[in-house]
Motif scaffolding. Structure first.
Motif, PDB file in Angstrom:
ATOM      1  N   UNK A  97      -7.425  -0.849   6.095  1.00  0.00           N
ATOM      2  CA  UNK A  97      -8.312  -0.301   5.073  1.00  0.00           C
ATOM      3  C   UNK A  97      -7.470  -0.019   3.838  1.00  0.00           C
ATOM      4  N   UNK A  98      -7.845  -0.567   2.698  1.00  0.00           N
ATOM      5  CA  UNK A  98      -7.082  -0.359   1.471  1.00  0.00           C
ATOM      6  C   UNK A  98      -7.632   0.811   0.664  1.00  0.00           C
ATOM      7  N   UNK A  99      -6.712   1.545   0.051  1.00  0.00           N
ATOM      8  CA  UNK A  99      -7.067   2.664  -0.813  1.00  0.00           C
ATOM      9  C   UNK A  99      -6.174   2.616  -2.048  1.00  0.00           C
ATOM     10  N   UNK A 100      -6.218   3.685  -2.834  1.00  0.00           N
ATOM     11  CA  UNK A 100      -5.506   3.705  -4.115  1.00  0.00           C
ATOM     12  C   UNK A 100      -4.274   4.592  -4.120  1.00  0.00           C
ATOM     13  N   UNK A 101      -4.140   5.487  -3.152  1.00  0.00           N
ATOM     14  CA  UNK A 101      -3.009   6.414  -3.114  1.00  0.00           C
ATOM     15  C   UNK A 101      -2.686   6.770  -1.675  1.00  0.00           C
ATOM     16  N   UNK A 102      -1.476   7.262  -1.478  1.00  0.00           N
ATOM     17  CA  UNK A 102      -1.077   7.687  -0.140  1.00  0.00           C
ATOM     18  C   UNK A 102      -1.946   8.801   0.393  1.00  0.00           C
ATOM     19  N   UNK A 103      -2.335   9.732  -0.474  1.00  0.00           N
ATOM     20  CA  UNK A 103      -3.212  10.820  -0.042  1.00  0.00           C
ATOM     21  C   UNK A 103      -4.538  10.277   0.477  1.00  0.00           C
ATOM     22  N   UNK A 104      -5.104   9.288  -0.208  1.00  0.00           N
ATOM     23  CA  UNK A 104      -6.351   8.669   0.251  1.00  0.00           C
ATOM     24  C   UNK A 104      -6.164   7.978   1.595  1.00  0.00           C
ATOM     25  N   UNK A 105      -5.044   7.297   1.740  1.00  0.00           N
ATOM     26  CA  UNK A 105      -4.770   6.631   3.013  1.00  0.00           C
ATOM     27  C   UNK A 105      -4.671   7.663   4.140  1.00  0.00           C
ATOM     28  N   UNK A 249      -0.113   4.877   7.812  1.00  0.00           N
ATOM     29  CA  UNK A 249      -0.517   4.881   6.409  1.00  0.00           C
ATOM     30  C   UNK A 249       0.630   4.397   5.540  1.00  0.00           C
ATOM     31  N   UNK A 250       0.273   3.657   4.493  1.00  0.00           N
ATOM     32  CA  UNK A 250       1.228   3.137   3.523  1.00  0.00           C
ATOM     33  C   UNK A 250       0.774   3.502   2.119  1.00  0.00           C
ATOM     34  N   UNK A 251       1.715   3.623   1.209  1.00  0.00           N
ATOM     35  CA  UNK A 251       1.418   3.872  -0.199  1.00  0.00           C
ATOM     36  C   UNK A 251       2.666   3.521  -0.993  1.00  0.00           C
ATOM     37  N   UNK A 252       2.830   4.113  -2.135  1.00  0.00           N
ATOM     38  CA  UNK A 252       4.030   3.949  -2.955  1.00  0.00           C
ATOM     39  C   UNK A 252       4.497   2.496  -3.008  1.00  0.00           C
ATOM     40  N   UNK A 253       5.469   2.117  -2.180  1.00  0.00           N
ATOM     41  CA  UNK A 253       6.099   0.812  -2.258  1.00  0.00           C
ATOM     42  C   UNK A 253       5.183  -0.370  -2.031  1.00  0.00           C
ATOM     43  N   UNK A 254       4.055  -0.186  -1.366  1.00  0.00           N
ATOM     44  CA  UNK A 254       3.178  -1.329  -1.086  1.00  0.00           C
ATOM     45  C   UNK A 254       2.643  -1.947  -2.373  1.00  0.00           C
ATOM     46  N   UNK A 255       2.514  -1.140  -3.433  1.00  0.00           N
ATOM     47  CA  UNK A 255       2.044  -1.662  -4.703  1.00  0.00           C
ATOM     48  C   UNK A 255       3.152  -1.926  -5.696  1.00  0.00           C
ATOM     49  N   UNK A 256       4.371  -1.525  -5.368  1.00  0.00           N
ATOM     50  CA  UNK A 256       5.502  -1.772  -6.248  1.00  0.00           C
ATOM     51  C   UNK A 256       5.362  -1.150  -7.631  1.00  0.00           C
ATOM     52  N   UNK A 257       4.434  -0.190  -7.786  1.00  0.00           N
ATOM     53  CA  UNK A 257       4.226   0.452  -9.078  1.00  0.00           C
ATOM     54  C   UNK A 257       2.775   0.539  -9.499  1.00  0.00           C
ATOM     55  N   UNK A 258       1.892  -0.210  -8.827  1.00  0.00           N
ATOM     56  CA  UNK A 258       0.465  -0.127  -9.142  1.00  0.00           C
ATOM     57  C   UNK A 258      -0.230   0.701  -8.059  1.00  0.00           C
ATOM     58  N   UNK A 259      -1.424   1.238  -8.357  1.00  0.00           N
ATOM     59  CA  UNK A 259      -2.123   2.085  -7.385  1.00  0.00           C
ATOM     60  C   UNK A 259      -2.654   1.282  -6.203  1.00  0.00           C
ATOM     61  N   UNK A 260      -1.958   1.379  -5.087  1.00  0.00           N
ATOM     62  CA  UNK A 260      -2.364   0.671  -3.877  1.00  0.00           C
ATOM     63  C   UNK A 260      -1.838   1.435  -2.669  1.00  0.00           C
ATOM     64  N   UNK A 261      -2.662   1.539  -1.657  1.00  0.00           N
ATOM     65  CA  UNK A 261      -2.277   2.188  -0.401  1.00  0.00           C
ATOM     66  C   UNK A 261      -3.062   1.527   0.721  1.00  0.00           C
ATOM     67  N   UNK A 262      -2.718   1.867   1.950  1.00  0.00           N
ATOM     68  CA  UNK A 262      -3.406   1.257   3.086  1.00  0.00           C
ATOM     69  C   UNK A 262      -3.354   2.167   4.293  1.00  0.00           C
ATOM     70  N   UNK A 263      -4.391   2.088   5.088  1.00  0.00           N
ATOM     71  CA  UNK A 263      -4.408   2.704   6.414  1.00  0.00           C
ATOM     72  C   UNK A 263      -4.587   1.583   7.419  1.00  0.00           C
TER      73      UNK A 263
END
Length: 400
Positions: A97-105, A249-263
């Motif tokens: 499941x993709x989200x926009x931030x680590x907190x969302x994930x 959960x993933x965030x930060x590095x998965x987008x390399x600088x853009x808003x992207x996260x995942x669960x």
């Protein structure tokens, strides 16, 4: 342009920022509004895993922006399918499941665990909803993730907290076991606690925790928002301990600088039904195209080994620096490392390092007695040497 000409008062004051405005960034370097350059060992708090403005992200953004930016998460799009498939292929998980931030994930992981607890009730037929987390942990800034976090003082800022997050001690299995009740559904932890000062969970603890959660029918959730995506030298930090979590959960590095996260979760835990979870921008092709480009770079032959090698090199150089200046040594995994100062001089070092000339050094002190290092994963040994030299000069200047 002078700093006074920037209308910074239009921004809500949420943190104490220095009087400079960054205008460009390339690799390990940032440039401010006066043209001064800074060697950046924050990289957006481990966000820019390939440094500032890497070519692969520029290319992915421009190419995808010409095609499709956001068709709505009510429809499939090619980049999100491709990235999800690659994440599944290279992990122990089945669904993304993709989200926009680590907190969302992390919110999504909490929701999924609680939904699982409704479907797998306790012996009395009641829902299970409590998730054991850890003191000094950091899971995000929403009300639920703040409640899940073990950061000192966070229990009162926006009280009352969201209930259901009893706190154990990292690397202390007994402290986890004594919190397990008929309401418990999961245990959630960072394989490396980042905000508390780069404290790794030991391999033995992770393996014993996995055994304990299986014994009690609990889910194991790993928050790899900071430690995932190659940061430790493995693609995912749970792989350091040879365990199989249920949710990650993933965030930060998965987008390399853009808003992207995942669960990510395993198939048997994927109990969300239509309407349970969503988000306007979640999984949009512009961001997932970038995530795919980042992951492709991390998976190139030799890349993760280079992170291990440079992590070992950085750790060894920090030990030498520590011995030279009478500090207390290094700890961490891969290129997520900390220098233990032994005294509360972190803030002084950060400020002095930033203000030195002709080039500044950007550092982070999550605790007064510690510095944290989160360089780009493609940092060079020359850039490590340069940072060590600059930091040594700062310590001398401060009389240490």
């Amino acid at each position: 342009m002078e700093f006074s000409q920037y209308h910074v008062d239009a921004l809500l004051n949420i943190t104490n920022r220095p009087s400079l405005v960054f205008t460009e960034g390339h690799g390990m370097w940032l440039t401010d509004h006066k043209g001064k350059r800074y060697l950046d060992y924050l990289q957006g708090w481990a966000v820019n895993c390939l440094g500032h403005s890497p070519q692969c992200i520029q290319d992915a953004l421009t190419e995808q922006a010409r095609k499709l930016i956001n068709p709505s998460p009510a429809f499939y799009n090619e980049p999100s399918i491709a990235l999800a498939s690659s994440l599944v292929k290279h992990s122990c998980f089945d669904r993304v499941f993709f989200a926009n931030s680590g907190a969302e994930a992390n919110e999504s992981a909490i929701k999924l665990a609680r939904k699982w607890g409704k479907k797998h009730k306790n012996a009395a037929g009641a829902d299970r909803y409590e998730i054991i987390t850890f003191n000094h942990s950091f899971h995000g800034r929403t009300l639920a993730t703040m409640s899940a976090s073990g950061k000192a003082g966070w229990d009162t800022i926006f009280a009352p907290q969201v209930p259901g997050f009893p706190k154990a001690e990292l690397n202390d299995l007994a402290s986890v076991e004594k919190l397990i009740t008929d309401k418990t559904i999961a245990v959630m932890l960072e394989p490396v606690q980042g905000e508390s000062g780069v404290i790794p969970a030991s391999r033995e603890f992770m393996q014993a925790l996995r055994a304990l959660t299986k014994q009690h029918g609990l889910l194991l959730i790993v928050d790899e928002v900071q430690a995932g995506m190659g940061r430790t030298g493995e693609l995912f930090a749970y792989q350091l301990s040879d365990v199989t979590p249920d949710i990650m959960t993933l965030g930060k590095g998965i987008g390399g600088g853009v808003p992207l996260a995942a669960m990510l979760c395993r198939e048997e835990v994927a109990v969300f039904e239509a309407g349970d979870q969503g988000g306007t921008y979640n999984g949009n092709p512009l961001m997932t195209a970038v995530g795919g480009a980042v992951l492709d770079e991390l998976l190139k032959p030799g890349f993760l080994q280079s992170v291990k090698d440079k992590g070992a090199y950085l750790g060894a150089e920090l030990v030498k620096l520590s011995e030279k200046h009478g500090l207390e040594g290094d700890r961490g995994e891969g290129l997520l490392r900390a220098l233990k100062l032994g005294k509360n001089i972190g803030a002084q070092i950060v400020e002095t390092a930033r203000d030195i000339n002709p080039e500044g050094l950007l550092l982070n002190s999550p605790r007064p007695d510690l510095l944290r290092f989160m360089p780009a994963l493609n940092v060079t040994t020359a850039e490590i040497d340069q940072m060590i030299s600059m930091l040594s000069d700062v310590l001398k200047k401060l009389g240490h």
